[in-house]
Design an enzyme around this catalytic site. Structure first.
Site, mmCIF file in Angstrom:
data_model
loop_
_atom_site.group_PDB
_atom_site.id
_atom_site.type_symbol
_atom_site.label_atom_id
_atom_site.label_comp_id
_atom_site.label_asym_id
_atom_site.label_seq_id
_atom_site.Cartn_x
_atom_site.Cartn_y
_atom_site.Cartn_z
ATOM 1 N N GLU A 227 6.234 7.119 2.534
ATOM 2 C CA GLU A 227 5.233 8.175 2.271
ATOM 3 C C GLU A 227 5.204 9.182 3.411
ATOM 4 O O GLU A 227 4.147 9.692 3.785
ATOM 5 C CB GLU A 227 3.830 7.556 2.086
ATOM 6 C CG GLU A 227 3.782 6.484 1.021
ATOM 7 C CD GLU A 227 2.378 5.971 0.703
ATOM 8 O OE1 GLU A 227 1.393 6.580 1.163
ATOM 9 O OE2 GLU A 227 2.286 4.951 0.003
ATOM 10 N N ASP B 231 2.646 -0.534 3.556
ATOM 11 C CA ASP B 231 1.460 -0.364 4.410
ATOM 12 C C ASP B 231 1.708 0.771 5.402
ATOM 13 O O ASP B 231 2.817 1.308 5.487
ATOM 14 C CB ASP B 231 1.130 -1.675 5.140
ATOM 15 C CG ASP B 231 -0.378 -1.854 5.366
ATOM 16 O OD1 ASP B 231 -1.098 -0.844 5.549
ATOM 17 O OD2 ASP B 231 -0.844 -3.015 5.354
ATOM 18 N N GLU C 95 -1.308 -1.891 1.453
ATOM 19 C CA GLU C 95 -2.362 -1.825 2.491
ATOM 20 C C GLU C 95 -3.291 -3.037 2.513
ATOM 21 O O GLU C 95 -4.526 -2.883 2.531
ATOM 22 C CB GLU C 95 -3.192 -0.549 2.298
ATOM 23 C CG GLU C 95 -2.376 0.725 2.365
ATOM 24 C CD GLU C 95 -3.210 1.987 2.198
ATOM 25 O OE1 GLU C 95 -4.422 1.888 1.919
ATOM 26 O OE2 GLU C 95 -2.643 3.084 2.349
HETATM 27 C C1 XIL Z 1 -3.081 9.530 -2.206
HETATM 28 C C2 XIL Z 1 -2.745 10.581 -3.259
HETATM 29 O O1 XIL Z 1 -1.738 11.426 -2.799
HETATM 30 C C3 XIL Z 1 -3.977 11.372 -3.589
HETATM 31 O O2 XIL Z 1 -3.680 12.250 -4.669
HETATM 32 C C4 XIL Z 1 -5.118 10.441 -3.942
HETATM 33 O O3 XIL Z 1 -6.260 11.164 -4.094
HETATM 34 C C5 XIL Z 1 -5.364 9.443 -2.841
HETATM 35 O O4 XIL Z 1 -4.162 8.738 -2.600
HETATM 36 N N1 XIL Z 1 -1.477 5.910 1.004
HETATM 37 C C6 XIL Z 1 -1.032 5.591 -0.259
HETATM 38 C C7 XIL Z 1 -1.066 6.610 -1.331
HETATM 39 O O5 XIL Z 1 -0.522 4.487 -0.470
HETATM 40 O O6 XIL Z 1 -1.282 6.052 -2.587
HETATM 41 C C8 XIL Z 1 -2.104 7.676 -1.034
HETATM 42 O O7 XIL Z 1 -1.978 8.700 -2.028
HETATM 43 C C9 XIL Z 1 -1.939 8.232 0.353
HETATM 44 C C10 XIL Z 1 -2.132 7.136 1.359
#
Ligand code: XIL
Length: 360
Positions: A270, A207, A156
């Protein structure tokens, strides 16, 4: 005699029925996501879930062959106090993966979030910052060398509003200390340092927003193309794809086309599909919403397979796999059901459509 005739007739009829049944064999039932797919299918998981929840662990082992640690590998988790590095939770995940032959995609080395307080308050000249940055990357990457397949090296780094690198972003409070203290080329150096520490790992830029933010997508593509041209060791791009049922299919398709054209590996890294992007307080998860979500899961899997060449298909990973463990409701403070399994770890329509999308 008469009876014999009737018994013979009956036997013949039964035999014919049996043959008929044999001829129309039922369709082969694919039992799980990983065996339906020609590329790895993963989920983010947590060591706490693995340790405390037998159904969580069992469902994961049955369905997936790749994992991303949900939070254990983040800077604030491993080094809460400067110099006191603790890999206990990470190693639990690694040992689990080794035991069940699951690929580990590690997440993440350099991010503007999940930083320990001592990093946020660190004061030093540019040399001291470079040292902190390099030491963090190389200590962590070296510890997991040979045990992880890949890393999200930088997460990101690009802003939402104009595709520029995060820097101070004073108005949003969403800047990056890395860019601020190390200059814009910190991204290239992060990849070089990680590669020095673990030359065998695939290295990703990760990202979000590619499917809805054109300027951000273009900026990302220009960033990775420049890195490639300079011979910086980048292997792939992660599309986080925290998306929702209303996202435009055309935008999704064109983002995948543009990203695949870089020649890099593409990881949908994700994925989750929100059914309540507008934060409706009284929302009910109706059949209509279930089906809209299922259709989107199927579309994403099918489009990924159709557009990304096989050699570039690093896989599709959801962020956790059950609505019980999704980060969305807590983070956005709303009701939502974004994942393929419901809160009781039962398969949703989204699961069956994802399965279909992976195997069609
Ligand atoms: C999130 C986790 O799932 C949570 O447990 C934490 O509190 C915050 O981060 N983008 C990402 C991840 O790259 O690392 C994030 O994960 C979600 C958004």
């Amino acid at each position: 005699m008469k009876y014999c005739f009737y018994i013979g007739l009956l036997l013949n009829i039964l035999l014919l029925q049996a043959c008929k049944k044999k001829a129309v064999a039922p369709p082969v039932q694919i039992a799980n996501l990983k065996s339906a797919s020609s590329f790895p299918v993963g989920a983010a998981i947590s060591s706490i879930g693995l340790q405390n929840n037998y159904v969580y662990q069992g469902t994961f082992i049955t369905e997936y062959n790749s994992l991303t640690p949900d939070y254990e590998f983040k800077f604030d988790q491993i080094e809460q106090q400067q110099g006191h590095v603790d890999y206990t939770a990470c190693d639990y995940i690694i040992n689990f993966a080794l035991q069940y032959h699951i690929r580990v995609h590690a997440h993440t080395l350099i991010w503007h979030q999940a930083l320990p307080a001592w990093v946020l308050s660190f004061s030093g000249d540019s040399l001291a910052w470079e040292n902190l940055f390099k030491t963090h990357i190389q200590t962590e990457a070296a510890h997991f060398k040979g045990k992880v397949s890949s890393w999200d090296v930088v997460n990101e780094a690009i802003r939402d509003n104009n595709g520029a690198l995060r820097n101070n972003d004073i108005q949003t409070g969403d800047g990056s200390i890395w860019r601020r203290h190390l200059g814009p080329d910190y991204i290239a150096r992060a990849f070089q340092y990680a590669h020095e520490a673990d030359p065998g790992a695939f290295l990703f830029y990760n990202d979000y927003g590619q499917e809805w933010n054109g300027p951000k997508l273009d900026s990302m593509i220009s960033l990775v193309n420049k890195l490639k041209q300079r011979g910086i060791p980048i292997s792939g791009i992660g599309m986080q794809m925290h998306t929702d049922i209303n996202v435009s299919n055309n935008n999704l398709t064109s983002a995948l086309q543009k990203l695949a054209a870089t020649g890099l590996k593409i990881h949908i890294s994700e994925l989750d599909i929100s059914v309540n992007p507008n934060n409706k307080a009284n929302i009910v998860f109706t059949d209509t919403l279930q089906l809209a979500q299922a259709a989107k899961y199927q579309f994403i899997a099918e489009t990924y397979r159709a557009i990304v060449p096989a050699a570039q298909q690093y896989g599709i990973t959801t962020w956790e796999f059950s609505d019980h463990d999704s980060w969305i409701p807590a983070f956005f403070n709303r009701k939502d059901w974004p994942l393929p399994f419901d809160a009781d770890y039962k398969k949703k329509p989204a699961y069956y459509s994802l399965l279909k999308g992976l195997k069609n």
